[in-house]
Motif scaffolding. Sequence first.
Motif, PDB file in Angstrom:
ATOM      1  N   LEU A  75     -17.800  21.949  23.462  1.00  0.00           N
ATOM      2  CA  LEU A  75     -18.338  23.293  23.643  1.00  0.00           C
ATOM      3  C   LEU A  75     -17.256  24.270  24.071  1.00  0.00           C
ATOM      4  CD1 LEU A  75     -21.751  22.629  25.412  1.00  0.00           C
ATOM      5  CD2 LEU A  75     -21.219  22.724  22.995  1.00  0.00           C
ATOM      6  N   ARG A  76     -16.251  23.782  24.784  1.00  0.00           N
ATOM      7  CA  ARG A  76     -15.224  24.683  25.259  1.00  0.00           C
ATOM      8  C   ARG A  76     -14.446  25.290  24.089  1.00  0.00           C
ATOM      9  NH1 ARG A  76     -10.077  24.907  26.183  1.00  0.00           N
ATOM     10  NH2 ARG A  76      -9.339  26.198  27.898  1.00  0.00           N
ATOM     11  N   ARG A  77     -14.134  24.470  23.092  1.00  0.00           N
ATOM     12  CA  ARG A  77     -13.411  24.989  21.929  1.00  0.00           C
ATOM     13  C   ARG A  77     -14.286  25.981  21.165  1.00  0.00           C
ATOM     14  NH1 ARG A  77     -11.660  22.160  16.919  1.00  0.00           N
ATOM     15  NH2 ARG A  77     -12.855  20.380  17.645  1.00  0.00           N
ATOM     16  N   GLU A  78     -15.573  25.735  21.124  1.00  0.00           N
ATOM     17  CA  GLU A  78     -16.502  26.678  20.486  1.00  0.00           C
ATOM     18  C   GLU A  78     -16.537  27.996  21.259  1.00  0.00           C
ATOM     19  OE1 GLU A  78     -21.231  26.845  19.237  1.00  0.00           O
ATOM     20  OE2 GLU A  78     -20.315  24.946  19.854  1.00  0.00           O
ATOM     21  N   ARG A  79     -16.550  27.887  22.584  1.00  0.00           N
ATOM     22  CA  ARG A  79     -16.520  29.090  23.422  1.00  0.00           C
ATOM     23  C   ARG A  79     -15.236  29.875  23.204  1.00  0.00           C
ATOM     24  NH1 ARG A  79     -14.890  27.703  29.118  1.00  0.00           N
ATOM     25  NH2 ARG A  79     -12.927  28.685  28.538  1.00  0.00           N
ATOM     26  N   TYR A  80     -14.126  29.170  23.139  1.00  0.00           N
ATOM     27  CA  TYR A  80     -12.822  29.824  22.954  1.00  0.00           C
ATOM     28  C   TYR A  80     -12.788  30.589  21.628  1.00  0.00           C
ATOM     29  CZ  TYR A  80      -7.724  30.307  22.845  1.00  0.00           C
ATOM     30  OH  TYR A  80      -6.457  30.811  22.799  1.00  0.00           O
ATOM     31  N   GLU A  81     -13.325  29.998  20.567  1.00  0.00           N
ATOM     32  CA  GLU A  81     -13.314  30.638  19.254  1.00  0.00           C
ATOM     33  C   GLU A  81     -14.193  31.883  19.255  1.00  0.00           C
ATOM     34  OE1 GLU A  81     -12.359  31.265  15.242  1.00  0.00           O
ATOM     35  OE2 GLU A  81     -11.436  30.085  16.841  1.00  0.00           O
ATOM     36  N   LEU A  82     -15.349  31.811  19.910  1.00  0.00           N
ATOM     37  CA  LEU A  82     -16.221  32.976  19.985  1.00  0.00           C
ATOM     38  C   LEU A  82     -15.539  34.108  20.744  1.00  0.00           C
ATOM     39  CD1 LEU A  82     -18.908  34.387  19.530  1.00  0.00           C
ATOM     40  CD2 LEU A  82     -19.813  33.202  21.547  1.00  0.00           C
ATOM     41  N   ARG A 137     -12.377  34.609  21.003  1.00  0.00           N
ATOM     42  CA  ARG A 137     -11.287  35.124  20.169  1.00  0.00           C
ATOM     43  C   ARG A 137     -11.818  36.142  19.160  1.00  0.00           C
ATOM     44  NH1 ARG A 137      -9.515  34.855  15.302  1.00  0.00           N
ATOM     45  NH2 ARG A 137     -11.188  33.431  14.675  1.00  0.00           N
ATOM     46  N   ILE A 138     -12.936  35.835  18.546  1.00  0.00           N
ATOM     47  CA  ILE A 138     -13.516  36.750  17.552  1.00  0.00           C
ATOM     48  C   ILE A 138     -13.913  38.064  18.209  1.00  0.00           C
ATOM     49  CG2 ILE A 138     -15.486  37.077  16.012  1.00  0.00           C
ATOM     50  CD1 ILE A 138     -15.366  34.023  15.533  1.00  0.00           C
ATOM     51  N   VAL A 139     -14.530  37.985  19.384  1.00  0.00           N
ATOM     52  CA  VAL A 139     -14.952  39.208  20.071  1.00  0.00           C
ATOM     53  C   VAL A 139     -13.739  40.054  20.430  1.00  0.00           C
ATOM     54  CG1 VAL A 139     -16.002  40.093  22.186  1.00  0.00           C
ATOM     55  CG2 VAL A 139     -17.117  38.253  20.923  1.00  0.00           C
ATOM     56  N   ALA A 163     -19.460  22.879  13.600  1.00  0.00           N
ATOM     57  CA  ALA A 163     -20.109  23.919  14.406  1.00  0.00           C
ATOM     58  C   ALA A 163     -19.130  25.025  14.770  1.00  0.00           C
ATOM     59  CB  ALA A 163     -20.703  23.294  15.675  1.00  0.00           C
ATOM     60  N   ILE A 164     -17.902  24.646  15.112  1.00  0.00           N
ATOM     61  CA  ILE A 164     -16.902  25.637  15.512  1.00  0.00           C
ATOM     62  C   ILE A 164     -16.489  26.487  14.321  1.00  0.00           C
ATOM     63  CG2 ILE A 164     -14.539  25.894  16.363  1.00  0.00           C
ATOM     64  CD1 ILE A 164     -15.118  23.268  17.999  1.00  0.00           C
ATOM     65  N   ALA A 165     -16.227  25.838  13.184  1.00  0.00           N
ATOM     66  CA  ALA A 165     -15.809  26.579  11.994  1.00  0.00           C
ATOM     67  C   ALA A 165     -16.922  27.501  11.507  1.00  0.00           C
ATOM     68  CB  ALA A 165     -15.405  25.604  10.888  1.00  0.00           C
ATOM     69  N   LEU A 166     -18.153  27.006  11.468  1.00  0.00           N
ATOM     70  CA  LEU A 166     -19.273  27.826  10.991  1.00  0.00           C
ATOM     71  C   LEU A 166     -19.495  29.019  11.910  1.00  0.00           C
ATOM     72  CD1 LEU A 166     -21.664  28.117   8.983  1.00  0.00           C
ATOM     73  CD2 LEU A 166     -23.050  26.915  10.689  1.00  0.00           C
ATOM     74  N   GLY A 167     -19.482  28.771  13.231  1.00  0.00           N
ATOM     75  CA  GLY A 167     -19.695  29.866  14.165  1.00  0.00           C
ATOM     76  C   GLY A 167     -18.637  30.950  14.021  1.00  0.00           C
ATOM     77  N   GLY A 168     -17.381  30.535  13.847  1.00  0.00           N
ATOM     78  CA  GLY A 168     -16.314  31.511  13.687  1.00  0.00           C
ATOM     79  C   GLY A 168     -16.502  32.382  12.459  1.00  0.00           C
ATOM     80  N   LYS A 169     -16.782  31.749  11.320  1.00  0.00           N
ATOM     81  CA  LYS A 169     -16.966  32.516  10.083  1.00  0.00           C
ATOM     82  C   LYS A 169     -18.231  33.364  10.129  1.00  0.00           C
ATOM     83  CE  LYS A 169     -13.321  30.924   7.986  1.00  0.00           C
ATOM     84  NZ  LYS A 169     -12.164  31.818   7.705  1.00  0.00           N
TER      85      LYS A 169
END
Length: 777
Positions: free
Chosen positions: A182-189, A191-193, A338-344
């Motif tokens: 989840l931390r990597r997912e949080r980091y990617e979100l 970054r996008i913001v 999950a991380i890739a999809l959320g980022g895109k």
Amino acid sequence: MTEGPAEDLTLTVDGFRDDAEGMSWRWLLTGPGGTFEADAEIRLRREEWQYDAFEDLYGYLAWRVDPERRTEREAALVREVGEWIGARVLGEVGVRLSRFAEDASGCTVRVVLPPEARALAARPLEAAVIDGAPLRRRGVIFVHDVPGPPGAARRPPKRPVGVSLRILALFSLPDATTALDLRRERYELARIVRTVSAVHGRAVELRVLQYGVTRERLREIAEEGPGWDVVHVSAHGSRAALTLEHEDGSPDEVPHHVLVDLLSPLRRQVKLITASSCSSADDRARESFDAPGLGPALRRRDAPADPAAPLTDLASSLAGRLDCAVVGMRFPVVDDFAIALGGKLYEALLVRDQPPATALARALAACVPDRPTASFPALSEVTPALFGSSAAGLRLSAPRSGPLVYDAEKLKLAGFPEAPRRFVGRVALMSRANAALAPRSGVSGIVLYGMAGAGKTTAAVELAHTQEENFQALVWLRVAGAEPADGVPSAPSAHVVDSALTDLAVALEQKLKGLSMTPALTDREELQRLLPLLTEFFERQRVLLVIDNAEGLLTSDGAWRDERWEAVFTALTSHTGLSRTVLTSRVRPASVPAPVSVDPVHVLTRREAVLLARELPRLGQLLEGTAPDVPAQRGRQVVSDILAATDGHPELLVLADAQAVDVDRLGPLLDTARRTREAARSADGGSAADPADATAAEEYALLLDSWTRGIAGELGPHEQTLFQVLSVMEEADRSRETVARVWDALRGSGPGGTDAAPVPALVRSGLVGLRCRRSWP
């Protein structure tokens, strides 16, 4: 795929029946304006083997696919089931959808489901293969329109986006559950913001809740005045509940209807919810442990007791009760997907202003490979589903931000290290720490102590980066002074201890305007007059102070080397107010004020160590069986041997990962580890040391020292010279510019010998890490 109309087609279910023989209904497909396009009578029989797969594709695959051939076998079965769905579940409607998508370069299909047919929302209609291609690959996106609760009042209009688009992100990972990244997912979100705000000039506000995501915290933040336009939920889940956390970090199974109630205050403001879950019985995560030394053998998952109520039930409930669009996951997801999809997805929503249906189609097209892999399995493409009648035409347009203004007071993390690149486990510790940092916790400080390299600093930095929005000011101090290789704190000079106190005063003065602490350090009476004021300030204001590497300020038995340091630390923590002080040290302070929490930081558990190995580049390849020139079975055995040798020590795992580029070179390191451990345990009577005692710390320190010396001994002369230079430099001086100047001086006097500092070779050895992406010459 073109932007296209907001809503192309409507697919309605009529006459739905579910009986002992199977399911039946009639599809009615209409186009824009209600024009008739196609219909189909559907009758599915339970005796067909594909029927079971259609009911719960994830469970079917988990039960029947051989883990050793999971990727390719899953792809084949998903294809077979998809062909059956195309022919038997969609029929003539599927053929018309396929042709319509070809003509229009994709289409959005609103699926209207009566209450008795809502189970169809959980079925992977997008997996249907028509004329040799899956519908999703043709750009077909189904939007499931599930009716709200019976007797629901007329829905009031949504409030528009305010001065900024507000996003609330929840990442819940309780202790004792299968780990998600989840931390990597949080980091990617995040970054996008930041990109949306800084590059595209949009006003977007992101609030993150991670570690200690309790019902009470969620209820409080959901009731905040401005509300939230987007809610992102990522957590463990089951077919009836999503797992949040209790105050102590233990799992809190929150039933879906309770979670919907907690989020219901957002109804007037929220426009989009994204929700993903990983089952606590996730076979993919457990496969990482299915090798000697990695954990228990994989057991096939039991058949699901309630295949009609997976996470889609939560998604449809959220869409119905909160009258918003919901991107939900039909099945548990793999981290990488999950991380890739959320980022895109968020890039398409926030940067390109695309509606959720178009954004989801584009995100899937961008991140799903042509051939399935372990990180992007065949099931990924049909896992996301879209709910809510507003999803087809919704636009999340963030307003333009104001002019760029330099405001030092808003740069709260100035002076702090970057967020750690990797952070696994430590969930119970982080949950306790976050609870202690809460305004009304009554805890004034946290002491994190433990052996060298166990992760104290990493935990403190992670805390600061997750708490930025909760404090008025954040202050960082790392106490200078190198430690000897045996891990025993040295006796620094009085100048070093005094300098650290001056550094603290300067750091506080820089962040707390009006504070004048430095002059008081040389006047005992002035310091005594200042300290009560400092205590009251920390009690009334909201400041987070982190003092890292404090063992140099303490004797081996935990006493302060300078009485002024004891007086200052006591003043900072002798209150039950709003500020918090976090101190990290290899030595446990002998005495701390009562409101201070003291937590040991030891090595990782075996499960956490495996998760860290999965994140490391080379060990991750060996675990996945994708390392070049290394058979999968041997690779997993190598990782098993490394885990046994490192016994959960994070720094040793990172060193081993760098050496694993050549698995044959690992032999001497593993032999060293075995001899060191045997010698230490022989001296201790033959028993394994408790990770919490000093003997274990000495054992790890000796092993870290021997590995470091062994790896350094294989470097070339220039690399060895630079490594020696870096080892004696203060951390603040290890910048690119300073190292280059020192190397130039060495080169001019003879030892250098090369034009550029040989940093890349040191980085590849694992002895040195880079904190920035800038390349070295």
